[in-house]
Design a protein around this motif. Structure first.
Motif, short mmCIF file in Angstrom:
data_model
loop_
_atom_site.label_atom_id
_atom_site.label_comp_id
_atom_site.label_asym_id
_atom_site.label_seq_id
_atom_site.Cartn_x
_atom_site.Cartn_y
_atom_site.Cartn_z
N LEU A 23 -3.38 -2.64 1.72
CA LEU A 23 -3.82 -3.54 2.80
C LEU A 23 -3.97 -2.79 4.11
O LEU A 23 -4.96 -2.97 4.83
CB LEU A 23 -2.82 -4.68 2.97
CG LEU A 23 -2.97 -5.88 2.04
CD1 LEU A 23 -1.86 -6.89 2.30
CD2 LEU A 23 -4.33 -6.54 2.19
N GLN A 24 -3.00 -1.96 4.43
CA GLN A 24 -3.06 -1.20 5.68
C GLN A 24 -4.28 -0.29 5.71
O GLN A 24 -4.99 -0.20 6.71
CB GLN A 24 -1.79 -0.37 5.84
CG GLN A 24 -1.76 0.47 7.11
CD GLN A 24 -0.53 1.38 7.17
OE1 GLN A 24 0.50 1.09 6.57
NE2 GLN A 24 -0.65 2.49 7.87
N THR A 25 -4.53 0.37 4.58
CA THR A 25 -5.67 1.28 4.49
C THR A 25 -6.99 0.52 4.54
O THR A 25 -7.94 0.94 5.20
CB THR A 25 -5.59 2.11 3.19
OG1 THR A 25 -4.33 2.78 3.13
CG2 THR A 25 -6.72 3.13 3.11
N GLU A 32 -13.13 0.69 10.89
CA GLU A 32 -13.97 1.86 11.13
C GLU A 32 -15.42 1.63 10.74
O GLU A 32 -16.34 2.02 11.46
CB GLU A 32 -13.44 3.06 10.33
CG GLU A 32 -12.16 3.67 10.87
CD GLU A 32 -11.64 4.76 9.94
OE1 GLU A 32 -12.45 5.29 9.12
OE2 GLU A 32 -10.44 5.08 10.00
N LYS A 33 -15.64 0.97 9.60
CA LYS A 33 -16.98 0.92 9.01
C LYS A 33 -17.59 -0.46 8.93
O LYS A 33 -18.78 -0.59 8.64
CB LYS A 33 -16.94 1.53 7.60
CG LYS A 33 -16.47 2.98 7.58
CD LYS A 33 -16.77 3.64 6.26
CE LYS A 33 -16.58 5.16 6.37
NZ LYS A 33 -16.98 5.83 5.13
N ASP A 41 -13.85 2.28 -3.49
CA ASP A 41 -13.68 3.70 -3.82
C ASP A 41 -13.02 4.45 -2.65
O ASP A 41 -12.10 5.25 -2.86
CB ASP A 41 -15.04 4.34 -4.13
CG ASP A 41 -15.65 3.80 -5.39
OD1 ASP A 41 -15.45 4.41 -6.44
OD2 ASP A 41 -16.33 2.75 -5.34
N GLU A 42 -13.49 4.19 -1.44
CA GLU A 42 -12.94 4.90 -0.29
C GLU A 42 -11.50 4.46 -0.01
O GLU A 42 -10.65 5.29 0.33
CB GLU A 42 -13.79 4.67 0.95
CG GLU A 42 -13.22 5.38 2.18
CD GLU A 42 -14.21 5.53 3.32
OE1 GLU A 42 -13.82 6.10 4.34
OE2 GLU A 42 -15.37 5.10 3.16
N ILE A 43 -11.25 3.18 -0.15
CA ILE A 43 -9.88 2.69 0.07
C ILE A 43 -8.93 3.36 -0.92
O ILE A 43 -7.86 3.85 -0.55
CB ILE A 43 -9.83 1.16 -0.08
CG1 ILE A 43 -10.59 0.49 1.08
CG2 ILE A 43 -8.38 0.66 -0.09
CD1 ILE A 43 -10.83 -0.99 0.89
N GLY A 48 -4.83 7.35 -2.26
CA GLY A 48 -4.44 8.36 -3.24
C GLY A 48 -4.13 7.77 -4.60
O GLY A 48 -3.27 8.27 -5.33
N ILE A 49 -4.86 6.68 -4.93
CA ILE A 49 -4.67 6.03 -6.23
C ILE A 49 -6.04 5.82 -6.87
O ILE A 49 -7.08 5.99 -6.23
CB ILE A 49 -3.96 4.67 -6.08
CG1 ILE A 49 -4.75 3.75 -5.14
CG2 ILE A 49 -2.53 4.85 -5.59
CD1 ILE A 49 -4.15 2.36 -4.98
#
Length: 213
Positions: A23-25, A32-33, A41-43, A48-49
């Motif tokens: 959620l934070q990410t 940002e976007k 995919d970016e999240i 890192g999962i």
């Protein structure tokens, strides 16, 4: 504690921590976007999962957004209810504090982003289908209505004004567009704007005290 309970609790703690990190990410990437340019995919890459792990927690990007709305709304409602239950304060004092709280929320970049997303036609339809969003909004408006009725009963507010009208006007004070114009373009401080709005609003709904003969 039975041996089987500890591993389950540890796994649940891991799951909750991973969900909070997702959620934070997601919030960072949305800010940002923007919503449409954000991808699962970016999240996943930033956390890192694997992408599939994100989907285990949130079936879609829309569900991620709803979870963020829910988290922020629950926090605001908790603060509003704490103000509403403050002992020794008048209804006006409580509502002024709530107005400053809500207006301060507009200062946050994510709030303005989520507001713009919520008001886009396709997302508004999606979010309004989520029952919990309506439930949270109902909690907030009910709390405000009770304070307005409390003010009328105490002789602070005009008893002839319907609470629904006073509530609608109060909510209209908290406007992202107004915030951007007054704070962003005119350079006024958020607290200053909230103070001016409160002065105008409470003068408008104040009970008339007729002089005795």
């Amino acid at each position: 504690m039975p041996p089987s309970t500890a591993p389950r609790s540890w796994k649940e703690k891991q799951r909750q921590e991973r969900e909070a990190l997702i959620l934070q990410t997601a919030e960072e990437v949305f800010c940002e976007k923007g919503y449409h340019e954000t991808s699962i995919d970016e999240i996943a890459a930033r956390v890192g999962i694997a992408k599939g792990t994100v989907y285990l927690h949130f079936p879609s990007k829309e569900d991620l957004l709803v979870a963020l709305f829910r988290r922020d709304t629950e926090q605001v409602i908790s603060e509003v209810e704490a103000i509403a239950s403050s002992p020794g304060c008048s209804a006006r004092e409580k509502l002024e504090a709530i107005l400053h709280l809500l207006y301060g929320e507009l200062f946050k970049k994510r709030t303005r982003l989520f507001y713009s997303i919520y008001n886009s036609p396709e997302m508004r339809v999606l979010l309004e289908k989520k029952k919990e969003m309506g439930d949270h909004w109902g909690q907030l408006t009910h709390c405000l209505e009770e304070l307005l009725a409390e003010g009328q009963a105490a002789g602070e507010f005009d008893p002839e004004l319907p609470t629904s009208v006073m509530l609608s006007l109060f909510l209209n004070l908290v406007s992202v567009r107004g915030y951007e114009r007054l704070v962003g373009q005119e350079g006024l401080a958020p607290a200053e704007v909230a103070r001016y709005l409160a002065r105008i609003y409470f003068k408008g709904i104040a009970a008339e005290h007729k002089p005795s003969c």
